[in-house]
Design a protein around this motif. Structure first.
Motif, PDB file in Angstrom:
ATOM      1  N   ARG A  33       0.877  -1.113  -0.221  1.00 23.96           N
ATOM      2  CA  ARG A  33       0.028  -0.034  -0.111  1.00 23.96           C
ATOM      3  C   ARG A  33       0.917   1.258   0.084  1.00 23.96           C
ATOM      4  O   ARG A  33       0.518   2.245  -0.740  1.00 23.96           O
ATOM      5  N   GLU A  34       1.888   1.143   0.726  1.00 25.21           N
ATOM      6  CA  GLU A  34       2.872   2.404   0.843  1.00 25.21           C
ATOM      7  C   GLU A  34       3.467   2.759  -0.661  1.00 25.21           C
ATOM      8  O   GLU A  34       3.567   3.518  -0.980  1.00 25.21           O
ATOM      9  N   LEU A  71      -4.181   2.764 -10.015  1.00 27.32           N
ATOM     10  CA  LEU A  71      -3.647   2.660  -8.491  1.00 27.32           C
ATOM     11  C   LEU A  71      -4.683   2.835  -7.420  1.00 27.32           C
ATOM     12  O   LEU A  71      -4.698   2.213  -6.490  1.00 27.32           O
ATOM     13  N   GLU A  72      -5.395   3.823  -7.599  1.00 29.41           N
ATOM     14  CA  GLU A  72      -6.392   4.289  -6.613  1.00 29.41           C
ATOM     15  C   GLU A  72      -7.462   3.244  -6.665  1.00 29.41           C
ATOM     16  O   GLU A  72      -8.027   2.966  -5.221  1.00 29.41           O
ATOM     17  N   ASN A  73      -7.904   2.531  -7.469  1.00 33.94           N
ATOM     18  CA  ASN A  73      -9.004   1.402  -7.440  1.00 33.94           C
ATOM     19  C   ASN A  73      -8.360   0.201  -6.875  1.00 33.94           C
ATOM     20  O   ASN A  73      -9.012  -0.412  -5.911  1.00 33.94           O
ATOM     21  N   LEU A  74      -6.870   0.142  -6.928  1.00 38.04           N
ATOM     22  CA  LEU A  74      -6.199  -1.063  -6.020  1.00 38.04           C
ATOM     23  C   LEU A  74      -6.124  -0.834  -4.661  1.00 38.04           C
ATOM     24  O   LEU A  74      -6.557  -1.554  -3.645  1.00 38.04           O
ATOM     25  N   LEU A  75      -5.779   0.659  -4.194  1.00 40.81           N
ATOM     26  CA  LEU A  75      -5.735   0.923  -2.824  1.00 40.81           C
ATOM     27  C   LEU A  75      -7.130   0.777  -2.200  1.00 40.81           C
ATOM     28  O   LEU A  75      -7.327   0.765  -1.110  1.00 40.81           O
ATOM     29  N   GLU A 121       3.153   5.947  -2.941  1.00 39.11           N
ATOM     30  CA  GLU A 121       4.290   6.564  -3.162  1.00 39.11           C
ATOM     31  C   GLU A 121       4.319   6.670  -4.841  1.00 39.11           C
ATOM     32  O   GLU A 121       4.628   7.855  -5.318  1.00 39.11           O
ATOM     33  N   GLU A 122       3.650   5.604  -5.531  1.00 40.90           N
ATOM     34  CA  GLU A 122       3.731   5.815  -7.023  1.00 40.90           C
ATOM     35  C   GLU A 122       2.546   6.926  -7.404  1.00 40.90           C
ATOM     36  O   GLU A 122       2.789   7.489  -8.432  1.00 40.90           O
ATOM     37  N   ILE A 123       1.422   7.074  -6.572  1.00 37.98           N
ATOM     38  CA  ILE A 123       0.526   7.788  -6.808  1.00 37.98           C
ATOM     39  C   ILE A 123       1.024   9.300  -7.018  1.00 37.98           C
ATOM     40  O   ILE A 123       0.821  10.247  -7.634  1.00 37.98           O
ATOM     41  N   ARG A 124       1.798   9.398  -5.653  1.00 36.00           N
ATOM     42  CA  ARG A 124       2.461  10.917  -5.375  1.00 36.00           C
ATOM     43  C   ARG A 124       3.153  11.221  -6.568  1.00 36.00           C
ATOM     44  O   ARG A 124       3.148  12.394  -6.830  1.00 36.00           O
ATOM     45  N   SER A 125       3.989  10.269  -6.881  1.00 36.07           N
ATOM     46  CA  SER A 125       5.140  10.565  -7.985  1.00 36.07           C
ATOM     47  C   SER A 125       4.440  10.874  -9.288  1.00 36.07           C
ATOM     48  O   SER A 125       4.814  11.949 -10.140  1.00 36.07           O
ATOM     49  N   LEU A 126       3.517  10.256  -9.700  1.00 36.62           N
ATOM     50  CA  LEU A 126       2.689  10.358 -10.935  1.00 36.62           C
ATOM     51  C   LEU A 126       2.022  11.768 -10.909  1.00 36.62           C
ATOM     52  O   LEU A 126       1.963  12.423 -11.936  1.00 36.62           O
ATOM     53  N   ARG A 127       1.436  12.133  -9.804  1.00 35.13           N
ATOM     54  CA  ARG A 127       0.855  13.282  -9.736  1.00 35.13           C
ATOM     55  C   ARG A 127       1.656  14.571  -9.704  1.00 35.13           C
ATOM     56  O   ARG A 127       1.464  15.480 -10.582  1.00 35.13           O
ATOM     57  N   GLU A 128       2.881  14.346  -9.380  1.00 35.12           N
ATOM     58  CA  GLU A 128       3.984  15.507  -9.450  1.00 35.12           C
ATOM     59  C   GLU A 128       4.444  15.488 -10.821  1.00 35.12           C
ATOM     60  O   GLU A 128       4.551  16.645 -11.512  1.00 35.12           O
TER      61      GLU A 128
END
Length: 150
Positions: free
Chosen positions: A9-10, A62-66, A14-21
């Motif tokens: 989950r972490e 990724l959000e769906n997985l989380l 982190e991948e979501i944060r990186s993709l948003r940036e």
């Protein structure tokens, strides 16, 4: 297993944060490059737009997985299976739902539930031989034991 789930989950977060940036940087670049220019600029804008769409799709996945939206078709995640290959060697594998759950250093002993092997193991029983496609052709393994999650 809870520790591995937490780590997964972490990593996903982190991948979501990186993709948003990365998405924000791309949008900023596109906004700055907007305006009069030649056709080379418009092709760069189209490419940037395509990349933003790909980033948005990955973020949504990724959000769906989380959120727990994992729909498993193959053998259940958490299953442990011992297999004997054609050369007589045996190996214990752990089954995970998504590739992001594979821990570093455990790539060779982890199978995703929807991989060809994961799908072949769905209804398998101890003592059964299963076949599954590989890039080199059909492979065959004997199921020595299979322990599904409770």
């Amino acid at each position: 297993m809870a520790g591995a789930e937490s780590t997964t989950r972490e990593r996903l977060a982190e991948e979501i944060r990186s993709l948003r940036e990365r998405r924000k940087r791309l949008v900023d670049e596109l906004v700055q490059s907007a305006g009069p220019g030649d056709s080379g600029d418009s092709s760069q804008e189209l490419q940037g737009g395509d990349e933003i769409v790909a980033i948005d799709d990955r973020i949504a996945e990724l959000e769906n997985l989380l959120a727990g939206g994992i729909e498993v078709q193959g053998v259940a995640p958490g299953t442990e299976v011992v297999l004997r290959s054609a050369d007589g060697s045996t190996q214990t594998y752990k089954v995970v739902a998504i590739p992001e759950e594979v821990l570093a250093g455990e790539e060779d002993i982890t199978v995703t539930s929807e991989s060809p092997l994961g799908l072949a193991l769905v209804h398998s029983q101890q003592g059964e031989t299963v076949r599954y496609p590989t890039p080199d052709g059909q492979a065959e393994v004997e199921v020595l034991s299979i322990r599904r999650p409770s």
